[in-house]
Design a protein around this motif. Sequence first.
Motif, PDB file in Angstrom:
ATOM      1  N   GLY A  67       1.054   0.618  -0.885  1.00  0.00           N
ATOM      2  CA  GLY A  67       0.921   1.305   0.280  1.00  0.00           C
ATOM      3  C   GLY A  67      -0.138   2.212   0.137  1.00  0.00           C
ATOM      4  O   GLY A  67      -0.505   3.150   0.176  1.00  0.00           O
ATOM      5  N   HIS A  84      -4.462   1.529   0.672  1.00  0.00           N
ATOM      6  CA  HIS A  84      -5.288   0.894   1.909  1.00  0.00           C
ATOM      7  C   HIS A  84      -5.732  -0.261   1.071  1.00  0.00           C
ATOM      8  O   HIS A  84      -6.204  -0.934  -0.135  1.00  0.00           O
ATOM      9  CB  HIS A  84      -6.287   1.569   1.588  1.00  0.00           C
ATOM     10  CG  HIS A  84      -5.869   3.002   2.899  1.00  0.00           C
ATOM     11  ND1 HIS A  84      -5.874   2.473   4.094  1.00  0.00           N
ATOM     12  CD2 HIS A  84      -6.224   4.333   2.454  1.00  0.00           C
ATOM     13  CE1 HIS A  84      -5.428   3.629   5.146  1.00  0.00           C
ATOM     14  NE2 HIS A  84      -5.683   5.102   3.650  1.00  0.00           N
ATOM     15  N   PRO A  85      -6.307  -1.256   1.839  1.00  0.00           N
ATOM     16  CA  PRO A  85      -6.769  -2.975   1.550  1.00  0.00           C
ATOM     17  C   PRO A  85      -8.122  -2.381   1.007  1.00  0.00           C
ATOM     18  O   PRO A  85      -9.063  -1.775   1.001  1.00  0.00           O
ATOM     19  CB  PRO A  85      -7.157  -3.586   2.412  1.00  0.00           C
ATOM     20  CG  PRO A  85      -6.386  -3.229   3.842  1.00  0.00           C
ATOM     21  CD  PRO A  85      -5.645  -1.901   3.276  1.00  0.00           C
ATOM     22  N   ALA A 139      -0.713  -3.564  -0.287  1.00  0.00           N
ATOM     23  CA  ALA A 139      -0.266  -3.864   0.892  1.00  0.00           C
ATOM     24  C   ALA A 139       1.632  -3.017   0.437  1.00  0.00           C
ATOM     25  O   ALA A 139       1.741  -2.215   0.659  1.00  0.00           O
ATOM     26  CB  ALA A 139      -0.606  -4.382   2.272  1.00  0.00           C
ATOM     27  N   ARG A 140       1.697  -3.885  -0.541  1.00  0.00           N
ATOM     28  CA  ARG A 140       2.957  -3.828  -1.512  1.00  0.00           C
ATOM     29  C   ARG A 140       3.199  -2.324  -1.663  1.00  0.00           C
ATOM     30  O   ARG A 140       4.369  -1.794  -1.924  1.00  0.00           O
ATOM     31  CB  ARG A 140       3.299  -4.562  -2.131  1.00  0.00           C
ATOM     32  CG  ARG A 140       4.452  -5.041  -2.419  1.00  0.00           C
ATOM     33  CD  ARG A 140       5.453  -5.778  -3.069  1.00  0.00           C
ATOM     34  NE  ARG A 140       4.546  -7.042  -3.220  1.00  0.00           N
ATOM     35  CZ  ARG A 140       4.667  -8.110  -3.793  1.00  0.00           C
ATOM     36  NH1 ARG A 140       5.039  -8.284  -5.519  1.00  0.00           N
ATOM     37  NH2 ARG A 140       4.421  -9.708  -3.815  1.00  0.00           N
ATOM     38  N   ARG A 177      -4.718  -8.021  -2.307  1.00  0.00           N
ATOM     39  CA  ARG A 177      -5.013  -7.522  -0.919  1.00  0.00           C
ATOM     40  C   ARG A 177      -3.377  -6.925  -0.211  1.00  0.00           C
ATOM     41  O   ARG A 177      -2.732  -6.190   0.072  1.00  0.00           O
ATOM     42  CB  ARG A 177      -5.847  -7.829   0.002  1.00  0.00           C
ATOM     43  CG  ARG A 177      -7.347  -7.432  -0.404  1.00  0.00           C
ATOM     44  CD  ARG A 177      -8.068  -7.333   0.981  1.00  0.00           C
ATOM     45  NE  ARG A 177      -9.451  -7.161   0.518  1.00  0.00           N
ATOM     46  CZ  ARG A 177     -10.481  -7.771   0.305  1.00  0.00           C
ATOM     47  NH1 ARG A 177     -10.636  -9.276   0.660  1.00  0.00           N
ATOM     48  NH2 ARG A 177     -11.295  -7.411   0.151  1.00  0.00           N
ATOM     49  N   SER A 178      -3.275  -8.404  -0.936  1.00  0.00           N
ATOM     50  CA  SER A 178      -1.118  -8.181  -1.324  1.00  0.00           C
ATOM     51  C   SER A 178      -0.617  -7.038  -1.262  1.00  0.00           C
ATOM     52  O   SER A 178       0.448  -6.638  -0.773  1.00  0.00           O
ATOM     53  CB  SER A 178       0.012  -9.110  -1.118  1.00  0.00           C
ATOM     54  OG  SER A 178      -0.787  -9.837  -2.227  1.00  0.00           O
TER      55      SER A 178
END
Length: 72
Positions: free
Chosen positions: A55, A57-58, A52-53, A48-49
């Motif tokens: 760009g 959605h989780p 986010a990195r 999930r990180s």
Amino acid sequence: MPRVPLPAGRPREWYETHNRRLKAMHLAIALLDTGVYHPTHADDARIRSIAARIGIHPPSDTTCHLVRTLLR
């Protein structure tokens, strides 16, 4: 390569599975680029990180599981 539209007339589940696989593939490539080569090092929080990195959605738990399957 130019993007080709998805075929029409398929069941909704087909499109969901197709998009889930694409997302998992992008995440697996990003994990490989960061040096994560083994599925045991790719827990849900790390996946999930990375999402986010880069760009997006989780991912869901199912998509995280698919990412680990791709890393095998």
